[in-house]
Design a protein around this motif. Structure first.
Motif, PDB file in Angstrom:
ATOM      1  N   THR A   1       0.845  -1.202   0.000  1.00 10.41           N
ATOM      2  CA  THR A   1       0.000   0.000   0.000  1.00 10.41           C
ATOM      3  C   THR A   1       0.878   1.248   0.000  1.00 10.41           C
ATOM      4  N   LYS A   2       0.258   2.373  -0.335  1.00 12.15           N
ATOM      5  CA  LYS A   2       0.991   3.645  -0.358  1.00 12.15           C
ATOM      6  C   LYS A   2       0.024   4.789  -0.192  1.00 12.15           C
ATOM      7  N   MET A   3       0.566   5.970   0.035  1.00 11.79           N
ATOM      8  CA  MET A   3      -0.255   7.180   0.042  1.00 11.79           C
ATOM      9  C   MET A   3       0.440   8.194  -0.854  1.00 11.79           C
ATOM     10  N   GLY A   4      -0.217   8.527  -1.955  1.00  6.45           N
ATOM     11  CA  GLY A   4       0.375   9.439  -2.928  1.00  6.45           C
ATOM     12  C   GLY A   4       0.592  10.834  -2.367  1.00  6.45           C
ATOM     13  N   LEU A   5       1.427  11.614  -3.058  1.00  5.61           N
ATOM     14  CA  LEU A   5       1.724  12.983  -2.620  1.00  5.61           C
ATOM     15  C   LEU A   5       0.443  13.807  -2.526  1.00  5.61           C
ATOM     16  N   HIS A   6       0.252  14.466  -1.403  1.00  3.80           N
ATOM     17  CA  HIS A   6      -0.940  15.289  -1.183  1.00  3.80           C
ATOM     18  C   HIS A   6      -0.622  16.371  -0.163  1.00  3.80           C
ATOM     19  N   GLN A   7      -1.533  17.340  -0.029  1.00  2.34           N
ATOM     20  CA  GLN A   7      -1.457  18.334   1.047  1.00  2.34           C
ATOM     21  C   GLN A   7      -2.615  18.087   2.007  1.00  2.34           C
ATOM     22  N   ASP A   8      -2.451  18.448   3.263  1.00  3.85           N
ATOM     23  CA  ASP A   8      -3.541  18.366   4.243  1.00  3.85           C
ATOM     24  C   ASP A   8      -4.131  19.765   4.380  1.00  3.85           C
ATOM     25  N   LYS A   9      -5.324  19.942   3.813  1.00  4.27           N
ATOM     26  CA  LYS A   9      -5.910  21.288   3.748  1.00  4.27           C
ATOM     27  C   LYS A   9      -7.331  21.340   4.286  1.00  4.27           C
TER      28      LYS A   9
ATOM     29  N   ARG B   1       3.274  20.278  -6.086  1.00  6.54           N
ATOM     30  CA  ARG B   1       3.359  18.826  -6.262  1.00  6.54           C
ATOM     31  C   ARG B   1       4.637  18.424  -6.987  1.00  6.54           C
ATOM     32  N   THR B   2       5.110  19.324  -7.883  1.00  9.15           N
ATOM     33  CA  THR B   2       6.275  18.996  -8.702  1.00  9.15           C
ATOM     34  C   THR B   2       7.605  19.244  -7.979  1.00  9.15           C
ATOM     35  N   ASP B   3       7.574  19.881  -6.791  1.00  5.04           N
ATOM     36  CA  ASP B   3       8.825  20.075  -6.038  1.00  5.04           C
ATOM     37  C   ASP B   3       9.394  18.710  -5.650  1.00  5.04           C
ATOM     38  N   LYS B   4      10.667  18.529  -5.892  1.00  7.10           N
ATOM     39  CA  LYS B   4      11.279  17.215  -5.649  1.00  7.10           C
ATOM     40  C   LYS B   4      11.279  16.871  -4.157  1.00  7.10           C
ATOM     41  N   PRO B   5      10.662  15.744  -3.788  1.00  2.00           N
ATOM     42  CA  PRO B   5      10.608  15.397  -2.364  1.00  2.00           C
ATOM     43  C   PRO B   5      11.926  14.830  -1.836  1.00  2.00           C
ATOM     44  N   THR B   6      12.187  15.059  -0.558  1.00  2.00           N
ATOM     45  CA  THR B   6      13.260  14.357   0.127  1.00  2.00           C
ATOM     46  C   THR B   6      12.631  13.171   0.855  1.00  2.00           C
ATOM     47  N   GLN B   7      13.428  12.167   1.150  1.00  2.00           N
ATOM     48  CA  GLN B   7      12.891  10.983   1.800  1.00  2.00           C
ATOM     49  C   GLN B   7      13.384  10.869   3.229  1.00  2.00           C
ATOM     50  N   LEU B   8      12.500  10.333   4.052  1.00  2.00           N
ATOM     51  CA  LEU B   8      12.769  10.161   5.472  1.00  2.00           C
ATOM     52  C   LEU B   8      12.273   8.772   5.829  1.00  2.00           C
ATOM     53  N   ARG B   9      13.040   8.047   6.618  1.00  3.77           N
ATOM     54  CA  ARG B   9      12.589   6.730   7.054  1.00  3.77           C
ATOM     55  C   ARG B   9      11.899   6.892   8.406  1.00  3.77           C
TER      56      ARG B   9
ATOM     57  N   LEU C   1       3.987   3.683  14.027  1.00  5.69           N
ATOM     58  CA  LEU C   1       4.022   2.427  14.775  1.00  5.69           C
ATOM     59  C   LEU C   1       4.148   1.259  13.788  1.00  5.69           C
ATOM     60  N   GLY C   2       4.833   0.198  14.208  1.00  7.55           N
ATOM     61  CA  GLY C   2       4.946  -0.980  13.346  1.00  7.55           C
ATOM     62  C   GLY C   2       6.123  -0.882  12.395  1.00  7.55           C
ATOM     63  N   ILE C   3       5.987  -1.519  11.230  1.00  5.51           N
ATOM     64  CA  ILE C   3       7.131  -1.570  10.317  1.00  5.51           C
ATOM     65  C   ILE C   3       7.441  -0.190   9.743  1.00  5.51           C
ATOM     66  N   ALA C   4       8.683  -0.014   9.327  1.00  6.26           N
ATOM     67  CA  ALA C   4       9.164   1.287   8.869  1.00  6.26           C
ATOM     68  C   ALA C   4       8.564   1.656   7.515  1.00  6.26           C
ATOM     69  N   ALA C   5       8.484   2.960   7.273  1.00 10.13           N
ATOM     70  CA  ALA C   5       7.984   3.474   5.996  1.00 10.13           C
ATOM     71  C   ALA C   5       8.993   4.452   5.414  1.00 10.13           C
ATOM     72  N   ARG C   6       8.936   4.599   4.082  1.00  5.89           N
ATOM     73  CA  ARG C   6       9.701   5.658   3.433  1.00  5.89           C
ATOM     74  C   ARG C   6       8.738   6.814   3.185  1.00  5.89           C
ATOM     75  N   PHE C   7       8.972   7.881   3.918  1.00  8.27           N
ATOM     76  CA  PHE C   7       8.124   9.075   3.851  1.00  8.27           C
ATOM     77  C   PHE C   7       8.718  10.042   2.836  1.00  8.27           C
ATOM     78  N   GLN C   8       7.857  10.619   2.003  1.00  9.05           N
ATOM     79  CA  GLN C   8       8.293  11.615   1.031  1.00  9.05           C
ATOM     80  C   GLN C   8       7.849  12.987   1.491  1.00  9.05           C
ATOM     81  N   PHE C   9       8.803  13.887   1.603  1.00  9.68           N
ATOM     82  CA  PHE C   9       8.515  15.238   2.061  1.00  9.68           C
ATOM     83  C   PHE C   9       8.851  16.217   0.949  1.00  9.68           C
ATOM     84  N   GLY C  10       7.807  16.760   0.329  1.00  7.17           N
ATOM     85  CA  GLY C  10       7.990  17.654  -0.806  1.00  7.17           C
ATOM     86  C   GLY C  10       7.874  19.112  -0.416  1.00  7.17           C
ATOM     87  N   GLY C  11       7.547  19.935  -1.393  1.00  8.40           N
ATOM     88  CA  GLY C  11       7.440  21.378  -1.168  1.00  8.40           C
ATOM     89  C   GLY C  11       6.008  21.854  -1.304  1.00  8.40           C
ATOM     90  N   LYS C  12       5.855  23.116  -1.654  1.00  7.98           N
ATOM     91  CA  LYS C  12       4.525  23.713  -1.770  1.00  7.98           C
ATOM     92  C   LYS C  12       3.832  23.305  -3.073  1.00  7.98           C
TER      93      LYS C  12
END
Ligand code: MD3
Ligand code: FE
Length: 212
Positions: free
Chosen positions: A125-133, A160-168, A147-158
């Motif tokens: 499963t995944k959660m596509g790039l979005h904003q919480d508005k 959608r096309t801003d290149k995201p950085t990744q965080l575990r 909680l639970g197994i690790a995820a690769r989180f994508q942190f982008g900009g303002k």
């Protein structure tokens, strides 16, 4: 161990508008997981429909006065669980205290979340790039607990096309998202296999919001 002394054993990392408290939820994890199971037993996880009519791959439920819902009408917060046609379960005290103290450490005093969205990720499963508005006040932070197994989180900009950085994000990690980070695009990459002692091959993320 109490929540204040737990800060000493967790790492704090400050980036633009976010405060990362690695392992901050670990000292209270038994209580948190007990309370999580009680909430999920009362209001089961379910795959909501996106406004476009597709089932989300992530299963969700909520607790607190308001819950996050999605259907053909769009994304919003509602005091009623549409499946049970009843209010959402109350927010457990352990949840509220964790979110409130994490926000306090990050500089947000008196954070009083009225909504806790629970996301369950299984392998694939995944959660596509979005904003919480959909929250009313963007000066209020969002606190997330992994909680639970690790995820690769994508942190982008303002944009959608801003290149995201990744965080575990790992079991016990707590992040306070506010200020400049609050409206940034973000998402979770497709979950890879993993195994957690208690949650098995799943990841559960709690996000605390002041929605109303
Ligand atoms: C950054 N959940 O529920 S939590 C969501 O792991 C959501 O389930 C992800 O994105 C998850 O909306 C990520 C971290 C998070 C939550 C809200 C944010 C990061 C955020 C809002 C603004 C910027
Ligand atoms: Fe989000």
């Amino acid at each position: 161990m109490d929540l204040l002394s737990s800060l000493e054993s967790s790492q704090r990392l400050d980036l633009d508008g976010l405060v990362y408290l690695r392992g901050y939820a670990l000292p209270n994890q038994t209580q948190l997981l007990d309370d999580l199971h009680a909430v999920i037993s009362a209001a089961p996880l379910r795959q909501m429909m996106t406004p476009m009519g597709f089932a989300m791959s992530v299963a969700t439920t909520s607790c607190g006065a308001l819950g996050w819902v999605s259907d053909q009408q769009g994304y919003r917060y509602s005091p009623i669980d549409p499946i049970r046609q009843a209010p959402w379960p109350a927010m457990p005290e352990s949840f509220f205290v964790l979110a409130n103290t994490a926000a306090n450490i990050a500089g947000y005093t008196d954070f009083a979340p009225d909504a806790c969205l629970i996301n369950q990720y299984q392998i694939g499963t995944k959660m596509g790039l979005h904003q919480d508005k959909n929250e009313r006040d963007f000066t209020q932070p969002i606190v997330s607990v992994s909680l639970g197994i690790a995820a690769r989180f994508q942190f982008g900009g303002k944009k959608r096309t801003d290149k995201p950085t990744q965080l575990r994000l790992e079991h016990g990690d707590v992040i306070v998202w506010g200020g400049d980070a609050r409206l940034n695009y973000h998402g979770i990459m497709t979950m890879q296999s993993g195994c957690h002692a208690i949650l098995g091959n799943t990841r559960v993320n709690l996000t605390f919001r002041k929605a109303g």
